[in-house]
Scaffold this motif. Structure first.
Motif, PDB file in Angstrom:
ATOM      1  N   ALA A 241       0.853  -1.186   0.000  1.00 10.43           N
ATOM      2  CA  ALA A 241       0.000   0.000   0.000  1.00 10.43           C
ATOM      3  C   ALA A 241       0.886   1.233   0.000  1.00 10.43           C
ATOM      4  O   ALA A 241       1.628   1.482   0.948  1.00 10.43           O
ATOM      5  N   SER A 242       0.859   1.992  -1.074  1.00  6.66           N
ATOM      6  CA  SER A 242       1.756   3.137  -1.186  1.00  6.66           C
ATOM      7  C   SER A 242       1.093   4.249  -1.984  1.00  6.66           C
ATOM      8  O   SER A 242       0.392   3.995  -2.963  1.00  6.66           O
ATOM      9  N   SER A 243       1.335   5.478  -1.546  1.00  4.59           N
ATOM     10  CA  SER A 243       0.862   6.639  -2.295  1.00  4.59           C
ATOM     11  C   SER A 243       1.950   7.173  -3.212  1.00  4.59           C
ATOM     12  O   SER A 243       1.795   8.229  -3.831  1.00  4.59           O
ATOM     13  N   ALA A 244       3.069   6.453  -3.293  1.00  6.21           N
ATOM     14  CA  ALA A 244       4.191   6.887  -4.109  1.00  6.21           C
ATOM     15  C   ALA A 244       3.860   6.794  -5.594  1.00  6.21           C
ATOM     16  O   ALA A 244       3.000   6.009  -6.017  1.00  6.21           O
ATOM     17  N   THR A 245       4.557   7.592  -6.382  1.00  4.30           N
ATOM     18  CA  THR A 245       4.535   7.452  -7.827  1.00  4.30           C
ATOM     19  C   THR A 245       5.500   6.339  -8.193  1.00  4.30           C
ATOM     20  O   THR A 245       6.699   6.429  -7.935  1.00  4.30           O
ATOM     21  N   ARG A 246       5.003   5.272  -8.772  1.00  2.94           N
ATOM     22  CA  ARG A 246       5.806   4.087  -9.065  1.00  2.94           C
ATOM     23  C   ARG A 246       6.099   4.010 -10.556  1.00  2.94           C
ATOM     24  O   ARG A 246       5.182   4.005 -11.376  1.00  2.94           O
ATOM     25  N   ILE A 247       7.388   3.945 -10.883  1.00  6.80           N
ATOM     26  CA  ILE A 247       7.826   3.977 -12.274  1.00  6.80           C
ATOM     27  C   ILE A 247       8.673   2.740 -12.568  1.00  6.80           C
ATOM     28  O   ILE A 247       9.644   2.458 -11.863  1.00  6.80           O
ATOM     29  N   LEU A 248       8.304   2.026 -13.602  1.00  3.68           N
ATOM     30  CA  LEU A 248       9.032   0.844 -14.065  1.00  3.68           C
ATOM     31  C   LEU A 248       9.636   1.157 -15.428  1.00  3.68           C
ATOM     32  O   LEU A 248       8.909   1.483 -16.373  1.00  3.68           O
ATOM     33  N   LEU A 249      10.952   1.093 -15.535  1.00  2.88           N
ATOM     34  CA  LEU A 249      11.579   1.275 -16.844  1.00  2.88           C
ATOM     35  C   LEU A 249      11.431  -0.005 -17.643  1.00  2.88           C
ATOM     36  O   LEU A 249      11.803  -1.082 -17.185  1.00  2.88           O
ATOM     37  N   ASN A 250      10.884   0.141 -18.827  1.00  6.58           N
ATOM     38  CA  ASN A 250      10.537  -1.007 -19.654  1.00  6.58           C
ATOM     39  C   ASN A 250      10.755  -0.617 -21.118  1.00  6.58           C
ATOM     40  O   ASN A 250      10.171   0.369 -21.586  1.00  6.58           O
ATOM     41  N   PRO A 251      11.604  -1.331 -21.861  1.00  6.05           N
ATOM     42  CA  PRO A 251      11.868  -0.951 -23.253  1.00  6.05           C
ATOM     43  C   PRO A 251      10.638  -0.998 -24.146  1.00  6.05           C
ATOM     44  O   PRO A 251      10.657  -0.456 -25.247  1.00  6.05           O
ATOM     45  N   ILE A 252       9.569  -1.637 -23.662  1.00  3.82           N
ATOM     46  CA  ILE A 252       8.313  -1.577 -24.419  1.00  3.82           C
ATOM     47  C   ILE A 252       7.260  -0.841 -23.594  1.00  3.82           C
ATOM     48  O   ILE A 252       6.078  -1.140 -23.645  1.00  3.82           O
ATOM     49  N   GLY A 253       7.723   0.135 -22.824  1.00  2.00           N
ATOM     50  CA  GLY A 253       6.821   0.917 -21.979  1.00  2.00           C
ATOM     51  C   GLY A 253       5.812   1.703 -22.788  1.00  2.00           C
ATOM     52  O   GLY A 253       6.024   2.024 -23.963  1.00  2.00           O
ATOM     53  N   ALA A 254       4.723   2.033 -22.147  1.00  2.00           N
ATOM     54  CA  ALA A 254       3.632   2.714 -22.838  1.00  2.00           C
ATOM     55  C   ALA A 254       3.756   4.230 -22.784  1.00  2.00           C
ATOM     56  O   ALA A 254       3.137   4.933 -23.569  1.00  2.00           O
ATOM     57  N   LYS A 255       4.548   4.760 -21.870  1.00  4.43           N
ATOM     58  CA  LYS A 255       4.624   6.206 -21.674  1.00  4.43           C
ATOM     59  C   LYS A 255       6.072   6.661 -21.644  1.00  4.43           C
ATOM     60  O   LYS A 255       6.994   5.887 -21.441  1.00  4.43           O
ATOM     61  N   ARG A 256       6.232   7.978 -21.824  1.00  3.96           N
ATOM     62  CA  ARG A 256       7.502   8.627 -21.566  1.00  3.96           C
ATOM     63  C   ARG A 256       7.383   9.398 -20.254  1.00  3.96           C
ATOM     64  O   ARG A 256       6.284   9.753 -19.823  1.00  3.96           O
ATOM     65  N   LEU A 257       8.510   9.669 -19.614  1.00  6.05           N
ATOM     66  CA  LEU A 257       8.471  10.327 -18.310  1.00  6.05           C
ATOM     67  C   LEU A 257       7.760  11.670 -18.367  1.00  6.05           C
ATOM     68  O   LEU A 257       7.043  12.048 -17.442  1.00  6.05           O
ATOM     69  N   ALA A 258       7.935  12.401 -19.458  1.00  8.02           N
ATOM     70  CA  ALA A 258       7.320  13.723 -19.577  1.00  8.02           C
ATOM     71  C   ALA A 258       5.792  13.651 -19.626  1.00  8.02           C
ATOM     72  O   ALA A 258       5.120  14.670 -19.408  1.00  8.02           O
ATOM     73  N   GLU A 259       5.234  12.476 -19.905  1.00  6.60           N
ATOM     74  CA  GLU A 259       3.786  12.322 -19.956  1.00  6.60           C
ATOM     75  C   GLU A 259       3.170  12.082 -18.575  1.00  6.60           C
ATOM     76  O   GLU A 259       1.954  12.123 -18.423  1.00  6.60           O
ATOM     77  N   LEU A 260       4.004  11.816 -17.560  1.00  8.06           N
ATOM     78  CA  LEU A 260       3.483  11.557 -16.227  1.00  8.06           C
ATOM     79  C   LEU A 260       3.142  12.864 -15.521  1.00  8.06           C
ATOM     80  O   LEU A 260       3.738  13.907 -15.789  1.00  8.06           O
ATOM     81  N   ASP A 261       2.182  12.789 -14.609  1.00  9.14           N
ATOM     82  CA  ASP A 261       1.873  13.945 -13.769  1.00  9.14           C
ATOM     83  C   ASP A 261       2.998  14.182 -12.790  1.00  9.14           C
ATOM     84  O   ASP A 261       3.676  13.236 -12.348  1.00  9.14           O
ATOM     85  N   LYS A 262       3.207  15.429 -12.408  1.00 12.26           N
ATOM     86  CA  LYS A 262       4.267  15.754 -11.450  1.00 12.26           C
ATOM     87  C   LYS A 262       3.978  15.077 -10.114  1.00 12.26           C
ATOM     88  O   LYS A 262       2.910  15.244  -9.546  1.00 12.26           O
ATOM     89  N   PRO A 263       4.925  14.302  -9.601  1.00 14.30           N
ATOM     90  CA  PRO A 263       4.689  13.602  -8.330  1.00 14.30           C
ATOM     91  C   PRO A 263       4.584  14.583  -7.165  1.00 14.30           C
ATOM     92  O   PRO A 263       5.265  15.608  -7.136  1.00 14.30           O
ATOM     93  N   SER A 264       3.753  14.236  -6.201  1.00 16.15           N
ATOM     94  CA  SER A 264       3.623  15.074  -5.002  1.00 16.15           C
ATOM     95  C   SER A 264       4.310  14.453  -3.802  1.00 16.15           C
ATOM     96  O   SER A 264       4.454  15.101  -2.758  1.00 16.15           O
ATOM     97  N   GLY A 265       4.751  13.223  -3.926  1.00 15.46           N
ATOM     98  CA  GLY A 265       5.411  12.541  -2.812  1.00 15.46           C
ATOM     99  C   GLY A 265       6.571  11.706  -3.304  1.00 15.46           C
ATOM    100  O   GLY A 265       7.278  12.090  -4.239  1.00 15.46           O
ATOM    101  N   GLU A 266       6.759  10.546  -2.704  1.00 12.39           N
ATOM    102  CA  GLU A 266       7.880   9.683  -3.043  1.00 12.39           C
ATOM    103  C   GLU A 266       7.762   9.149  -4.466  1.00 12.39           C
ATOM    104  O   GLU A 266       6.663   8.879  -4.967  1.00 12.39           O
TER     105      GLU A 266
END
Length: 244
Positions: free
Chosen positions: A165-190
């Protein structure tokens, strides 16, 4: 600010004298050839640098007097935990060193299915001490006065079981990932950033991470090595939302 910075495990108090550790004393005398009267800075992880003057310089002993202290404003506004797949050789050292220079708050080594290195309990303890020393050396160089912690290695499943259970923004680097980092919302916490070892994460590990709210992200069209991926992602996060 002097670049002659040394870590100390002692309580640092203005007016007190401090004996440098054996490693620091050896570096000060043999590599830097410092003498009595030279100025250095000590830090112990409390967020301050302590301006010191060397008063005793011998091959077997170096003693400094603490003259002043100054808070260091070098911590990133981003609270990044790096979940780094354990890699072999110097790759893991490099990943940890650069992550510290780039501002991560905490490092969790992950024993992945494709990790070449398999650590017994005894070896894991020794590697943990080695990695923490890498962190300290990186802090000496880059000017950080707060020391990130390297946690004991865990499998991804074990780590997730205690961090489900976490409110953190969780990011998995994946060469077939669906998003780029710039497409994510600005994190408010961890921010929890998961990087695979050599060969990447297994499909089972990717599926497990995605089931626990990790977002699959790609870093451009080229596949990066494990020791390149972490620093690249952290630098991008700092450029997007941090202090770059």
């Amino acid at each position: 600010m002097s670049n002659l910075r040394f870590f100390s495990t002692e309580d640092l108090v203005i007016g007190a004298t401090v004996k440098l550790s054996e490693n620091a004393a050896t570096h000060a005398t043999r590599a830097l050839r410092l003498n009595a009267g030279d100025l250095i800075h000590l830090f112990n992880g409390d967020g301050f640098d302590y301006a010191c003057e060397l008063i005793v310089v011998k091959k077997s002993e170096v003693i400094a007097k603490i003259n002043a202290s100054q808070a260091r404003d070098t911590e990133s506004p981003l609270n990044i935990t790096l979940l780094q797949g354990i890699s072999s050789g110097d790759r893991m050292d490099y990943s940890i060193q650069k992550a510290v220079e780039l501002g991560v708050k905490q490092i969790q080594p992950i024993a992945t299915e494709r990790s070449v290195v398999k650590l017994s309990a005894e070896r894991a303890e020794k590697r943990l001490e080695h990695w923490q020393n890498i962190v300290i050396s990186a802090c000496e160089q880059c000017g950080r006065a707060t020391i990130p912690q390297v946690l004991a290695p865990k499998t991804l499943a074990n780590w997730l079981s205690s961090n489900s259970a976490s409110s953190a923004t969780r990011i998995l680097l994946n060469p077939i990932g669906a998003k780029r980092l710039a497409e994510l919302d600005k994190p408010s916490g961890e921010i929890q950033l998961l990087i695979g070892a050599e060969g990447g994460l297994s499909q089972a590990e990717i599926n497990l991470a995605l089931s626990q709210d990790f977002q699959s992200v790609i870093l451009g069209p080229r596949i990066l090595r494990t020791e390149t991926a972490g620093p690249t992602a952290i630098a991008t996060l700092q450029s997007l939302w941090g202090d770059f």
